[in-house]
Motif scaffolding. Structure first.
Motif, mmCIF file in Angstrom:
data_model
loop_
_atom_site.group_PDB
_atom_site.id
_atom_site.type_symbol
_atom_site.label_atom_id
_atom_site.label_comp_id
_atom_site.label_asym_id
_atom_site.label_seq_id
_atom_site.Cartn_x
_atom_site.Cartn_y
_atom_site.Cartn_z
ATOM 1 N N ARG A 198 46.593 32.478 19.723
ATOM 2 C CA ARG A 198 47.656 33.470 19.588
ATOM 3 C C ARG A 198 47.533 34.611 20.586
ATOM 4 O O ARG A 198 48.543 35.087 21.124
ATOM 5 C CB ARG A 198 47.648 34.032 18.164
ATOM 6 C CG ARG A 198 48.145 33.053 17.109
ATOM 7 C CD ARG A 198 48.027 33.671 15.727
ATOM 8 N NE ARG A 198 48.559 32.784 14.698
ATOM 9 C CZ ARG A 198 48.389 32.989 13.395
ATOM 10 N NH1 ARG A 198 47.696 34.046 12.982
ATOM 11 N NH2 ARG A 198 48.903 32.153 12.518
ATOM 12 N N GLU A 258 53.829 16.477 26.376
ATOM 13 C CA GLU A 258 54.159 17.241 25.169
ATOM 14 C C GLU A 258 54.678 16.310 24.075
ATOM 15 O O GLU A 258 54.298 16.426 22.905
ATOM 16 C CB GLU A 258 55.198 18.311 25.499
ATOM 17 C CG GLU A 258 55.408 19.319 24.394
ATOM 18 C CD GLU A 258 56.390 20.416 24.780
ATOM 19 O OE1 GLU A 258 56.790 21.171 23.868
ATOM 20 O OE2 GLU A 258 56.767 20.518 25.967
ATOM 21 N N MET A 311 48.923 18.287 24.291
ATOM 22 C CA MET A 311 49.337 19.660 24.582
ATOM 23 C C MET A 311 48.553 20.289 25.736
ATOM 24 O O MET A 311 49.114 21.024 26.544
ATOM 25 C CB MET A 311 49.245 20.506 23.316
ATOM 26 C CG MET A 311 50.299 20.147 22.275
ATOM 27 S SD MET A 311 50.379 21.305 20.896
ATOM 28 C CE MET A 311 48.936 20.828 19.965
ATOM 29 N N LEU A 366 52.914 26.378 23.545
ATOM 30 C CA LEU A 366 51.859 25.400 23.295
ATOM 31 C C LEU A 366 50.522 26.078 23.006
ATOM 32 O O LEU A 366 49.739 25.585 22.188
ATOM 33 C CB LEU A 366 51.730 24.448 24.497
ATOM 34 C CG LEU A 366 52.924 23.514 24.707
ATOM 35 C CD1 LEU A 366 52.776 22.732 26.003
ATOM 36 C CD2 LEU A 366 53.084 22.551 23.537
ATOM 37 N N ASN A 426 50.195 28.858 21.448
ATOM 38 C CA ASN A 426 50.313 29.277 20.044
ATOM 39 C C ASN A 426 50.104 28.091 19.112
ATOM 40 O O ASN A 426 49.459 28.211 18.069
ATOM 41 C CB ASN A 426 51.685 29.903 19.805
ATOM 42 C CG ASN A 426 51.840 30.428 18.388
ATOM 43 O OD1 ASN A 426 51.002 31.182 17.907
ATOM 44 N ND2 ASN A 426 52.899 30.031 17.712
ATOM 45 N N GLU A 427 50.649 26.926 19.484
ATOM 46 C CA GLU A 427 50.469 25.721 18.677
ATOM 47 C C GLU A 427 49.001 25.329 18.583
ATOM 48 O O GLU A 427 48.559 24.780 17.571
ATOM 49 C CB GLU A 427 51.269 24.557 19.281
ATOM 50 C CG GLU A 427 52.777 24.699 19.144
ATOM 51 C CD GLU A 427 53.257 24.561 17.721
ATOM 52 O OE1 GLU A 427 53.072 23.478 17.139
ATOM 53 O OE2 GLU A 427 53.789 25.552 17.173
#
Length: 401
Positions: A170, A131, A136, A163, A165-166
Motif C-alpha cells: 500500500r 495480468e 502481477m 497491482l 496495492n493488490e
C-alpha cells in the motif's frame, strides 16, 4: 543454346537464393519474406522473357504487386519512421488476440520485444497478458518498461499502482498515486484508488482531502461524492454524509447504494419517514432488496405496525434465508418472531451469495448498523407512544423465556 540459357538462368537463380538465405538467416524474417517475393516476381519476369510468354492480367498484377508496389510502400513507411516488421508483428499479435489464441499472441509480443526492446505497445500488451494470467509481478515489470519508454503513459503508471496495492504494498502504491496525481490531477481513477487505500488504513481525513482535490477537476463525478459520503459516515459527520450521498444520487439516479446509505443514516437519526423513503428507493437494486426490506420491517416495527413489519421481514427472508437468523436475534422483533416464515436453508446457496459492495462500503454499512444499535436506543423515547408499547411487549416476551 536456348536450353543452355534456361539451365544457366534456373541454376543461377537457385544458387542466388541459396546463398541469399545463408547470408541473411539471422536477419528479420519479415524482410526476408519481402525479398523472396521480389525474387519470385523477377523469376516470373525472366521466364516470360526467355519463353516469350504472355501472362494474363492477374499474373501481371501479382508480379507488380510483389516486386514493385509492396517494396515501394515499405520504403515510404520506413522513410516516415515506421518499421514494417514491427507493424506486421503487431498486426498478427492483435489478430491472434482477437481470435482468442492468447498463446500465439503472447509468443509474438515476446518475439517483438526480443527484436525491438523499445517497442512501447509490446510491453503494454505483454503486461496485460501477464495480468490476465495472474503474474502481477511480471506485469508490473512490463508496465514499468512501458512508462520508461513513454513518460506520459499515465494508464500504465496507474496499473503499476493498482497491482502494487493488490500485492499488499500500500505504501508504494500510495507514493506512486500521489506522484501520478501531481502530474495529472484529473486522473479520477487514481484519486479513487488512493482514497480507497487511505480508507483501508482508516486515514479518513487524508482520504477526504484526496476526494476534494478530485472534485476540483471533476465537479460532477458521482463516485467522488459517494466516496466522500462514506468517509463522512466513518467520521460520524452524518449531515455532510447525507449531503454527499444526495449529491451522488442526484448526479446518478441509479446509484441505489447511496439511497441505502441515506436510509441507514435517517434510521440512526430516527427520522423514520425519510428512512422509509430511501429504503424504498433502494429496493430497485436486486442485491440490496433483502437488506432494504429488512430495514423497512424494522421501521414499521418502530411505528408499532406489526402487520407490515411481518410482511417486510418475510419478504427479506424469501430473498435471503440469512434474514431468519438475523431477525430472530433482533430484540425489537421478539413480539412477532413467531409469524416469520421458516424457509428450508440451503447452506450451499448461502455461501454462493456475493456482495458487490467494496470494502469501504461494507465498513460504512457495519458502522451505521453499530451506530444504530447504540444511538437508536437513546433516541427511541422520542418516537410516538406506539414504540413504548412495543418496548413493553418485548419485555413481556423476554420474561416468558
Amino acid at each position: 543454346m536456348l536450353a543452355e540459357k534456361i539451365i544457366f538462368a534456373v541454376l543461377a537463380v537457385y544458387l542466388l537464393i541459396a546463398m541469399f538465405f545463408k547470408l541473411i538467416k539471422n536477419i528479420d524474417k519479415i524482410y526476408v519474406a519481402v525479398l523472396v517475393m521480389q525474387a519470385l516476381g523477377l523469376i516470373l519476369e525472366i521466364i516470360e522473357v526467355i519463353f516469350d510468354l504472355k501472362y494474363n492480367i492477374f499474373i501481371k498484377v501479382i508480379m507488380y504487386l510483389i516486386s514493385v508496389v509492396i517494396p515501394i510502400i515499405i520504403l515510404l513507411l520506413e522513410k516516415k519512421g515506421k518499421n514494417i516488421s514491427e507493424i506486421i508483428y503487431i498486426a498478427l499479435a492483435k489478430f491472434y488476440d482477437i481470435t482468442g489464441n492468447g498463446k500465439k499472441s503472447k509468443e509474438l509480443w515476446l518475439k517483438l520485444i526480443d527484436k525491438y526492446p523499445n517497442n512501447y505497445l509490446a510491453h503494454v500488451k505483454l503486461a496485460e497478458i501477464y495480468e490476465r494470467e495472474g503474474g502481477m509481478r511480471k506485469a508490473i515489470d512490463e508496465y514499468v518498461k512501458a512508462v520508461d519508454i513513454n513518460k506520459k503513459d499515465y494508464d500504465s503508471y496507474y496499473k503499476i499502482s493498482f497491482l502494487l496495492n493488490e500485492l499488499g504494498k500500500r505504501e508504494d502504491a500510495s507514493i506512486m498515486l500521489k506522484n501520478l496525481l501531481d502530474k495529472k490531477p484529473d486522473y479520477i481513477k487514481a484519486s479513487m484508488l488512493l482514497g480507497d487505500i487511505l480508507c483501508a488504513q482508516e486515514l479518513y481525513k487524508e482520504a477526504l482531502n484526496v476526494y476534494n482535490k478530485g472534485l476540483k477537476t471533476s465537479p460532477n463525478n458521482f463516485e467522488l461524492y459517494y466516496s466522500m459520503g462514506i468517509v463522512y459516515t466513518m467520521l460520524n459527520d452524518f449531515e455532510n454524509a447525507k449531503i454527499c450521498y444526495e449529491k451522488a444520487a442526484t448526479i446518478n439516479n441509479l446509484l441505489t447504494h447511496a439511497y441505502y446509505a441515506l436510509g441507514q443514516i435517517n434510521l440512526v437519526e430516527m427520522d423514520l419517514d425519510e428512512a422509509e423513503k430511501y429504503f424504498t428507493k433502494a429496493l430497485e437494486d436486486k442485491e440490496q432488496e433483502p437488506d432494504a426490506y429488512y430495514k423497512l420491517g424494522k421501521i414499521y416495527m418502530l411505528r408499532g405496525d406489526h402487520d407490515n413489519a411481518v410482511k417486510f421481514v418475510n419478504l427479506a427472508i424469501e430473498l435471503d434465508n440469512n434474514y431468519i437468523r438475523i431477525a430472530n436475534k433482533e430484540p425489537i422483533f421478539i413480539p412477532i418472531k413467531s409469524k416469520f416464515k421458516m424457509p428450508i436453508i440451503d447452506e450451499e446457496d448461502i455461501h454462493k451469495k456475493k456482495s458487490s459492495h467494496t470494502e469501504k462500503e461494507k465498513k460504512a454499512i457495519e458502522h451505521l448498523d453499530k451506530t444504530y444499535g447504540i444511538v437508536g436506543k437513546l433516541n427511541i423515547h422520542k418516537l410516538r407512544p406506539k414504540i413504548r408499547h412495543t418496548e413493553r411487549e418485548i419485555e413481556d416476551e423476554r420474561e416468558k423465556f
